[in-house]
Design a protein around this motif. Structure first.
Motif, PDB file in Angstrom:
ATOM      1  N   VAL A  48       0.845  -1.188   0.000  1.00 28.00           N
ATOM      2  CA  VAL A  48       0.000   0.000   0.000  1.00 28.00           C
ATOM      3  C   VAL A  48       0.884   1.243   0.000  1.00 28.00           C
ATOM      4  O   VAL A  48       1.455   1.631   1.022  1.00 28.00           O
ATOM      5  N   ILE A  49       1.017   1.836  -1.170  1.00 28.31           N
ATOM      6  CA  ILE A  49       1.827   3.045  -1.337  1.00 28.31           C
ATOM      7  C   ILE A  49       1.385   3.715  -2.628  1.00 28.31           C
ATOM      8  O   ILE A  49       1.016   3.038  -3.592  1.00 28.31           O
ATOM      9  N   HIS A  50       1.406   5.029  -2.671  1.00 25.28           N
ATOM     10  CA  HIS A  50       0.870   5.759  -3.817  1.00 25.28           C
ATOM     11  C   HIS A  50       1.848   5.858  -4.983  1.00 25.28           C
ATOM     12  O   HIS A  50       1.531   5.481  -6.110  1.00 25.28           O
ATOM     13  N   ASP A  51       3.032   6.417  -4.739  1.00 21.85           N
ATOM     14  CA  ASP A  51       3.954   6.703  -5.836  1.00 21.85           C
ATOM     15  C   ASP A  51       4.604   5.431  -6.363  1.00 21.85           C
ATOM     16  O   ASP A  51       4.788   4.462  -5.618  1.00 21.85           O
ATOM     17  N   VAL A  52       5.014   5.465  -7.628  1.00 21.00           N
ATOM     18  CA  VAL A  52       5.718   4.306  -8.183  1.00 21.00           C
ATOM     19  C   VAL A  52       7.126   4.202  -7.602  1.00 21.00           C
ATOM     20  O   VAL A  52       7.741   3.134  -7.631  1.00 21.00           O
TER      21      VAL A  52
END
Length: 245
Positions: A48-52
């Protein structure tokens, strides 16, 4: 009918995004659900993390998909926000589902598979939804509409959402093409006509990212279906009591 309040990456206005600090706060602050971002580690754990890349929200560097789950787990996911959150870690979707299961929280999962391909992400997400029996409480959104179609091909019961930026011409037609039940539209691109046209076609509309009190009140008065916000407590108070935060 009151709109559902979704905490954007958790209560990310006050806590580091996509961490359990933000997710627990969302629950405490009266959110109906949480919007979060999922992608794969190099060893195919759904994280669970937004940025690539991990650079912005951790003390690490490089693409998420170039790190193993063990390596990602060792990074601080909260120190960038405030030193008191130094111990915060990147969660796995497995852990988030375990947390959400005994609650009434709904979950919007944004699959981060547009800019960087994530082969197998759909299968892994669907396996976890099935494992935790969360089929009725999860909506999958993405800017990658082919991925939404893949989800529907594998499990037609899962709700999907067309996520877009700006003003999309006739988004209900695109939603129909990809069999999505929801439109996740930017707050600046929503007006009464969009809502009326979507509702006429039995599509739900969820606005992102809505933090301004006047926008929250306005959209709620238009009978929008959901609001994604960094400040769920503020939105809850405004929607429930019509008072200033």
């Amino acid at each position: 009918m009151k709109p559902l309040i979704y905490a954007h990456r958790g209560a990310s206005g006050r806590y580091p995004e996509n961490t359990f600090d933000a997710f627990h706060a969302a629950l405490r602050h009266g959110a109906d659900g949480i919007e979060l971002d999922v992608q794969l580690s190099s060893d195919h754990e759904v994280v669970v993390i937004h940025d690539v890349k991990v650079n912005r929200t951790t003390n690490g560097t490089g693409l998420v998909q170039n790190h193993t789950w063990k390596e990602l787990r060792q990074l601080s996911a909260g120190g960038w926000f405030h030193p008191r959150f130094q111990a915060a870690r990147i969660p796995s979707l497995h852990e988030v589902f375990a947390f959400a299961k005994p609650t009434s929280l709904r979950l919007i999962l944004e699959m981060k598979n547009l800019l960087v391909p994530q082969p197998g992400l759909e299968d892994k997400v669907l396996e976890l939804i099935d494992l935790y029996k969360l089929e009725k409480r999860v909506t999958i959104s993405s800017f990658n509409y082919s991925s939404l179609a893949e989800i529907k091909r594998k499990n037609r019961k899962i709700q999907t959402a067309l996520l877009y930026i700006g003003k999309l011409s006739d988004p209900w037609e695109v939603a129909e093409q990809y069999q999505a039940e929801q439109l996740h539209a930017p707050v600046g691109g929503i007006d009464r006509t969009l809502l009326d046209q979507a509702h006429r076609r039995k599509l739900s509309v969820v606005a992102w990212t809505v933090n301004d009190p006047s926008a929250i009140r306005r959209l709620a008065s238009w009978d929008i279906d959901g609001l994604i916000t960094n400040y769920p407590r503020r939105a809850r108070r405004l929607v429930d009591t019509k008072k200033e935060p």
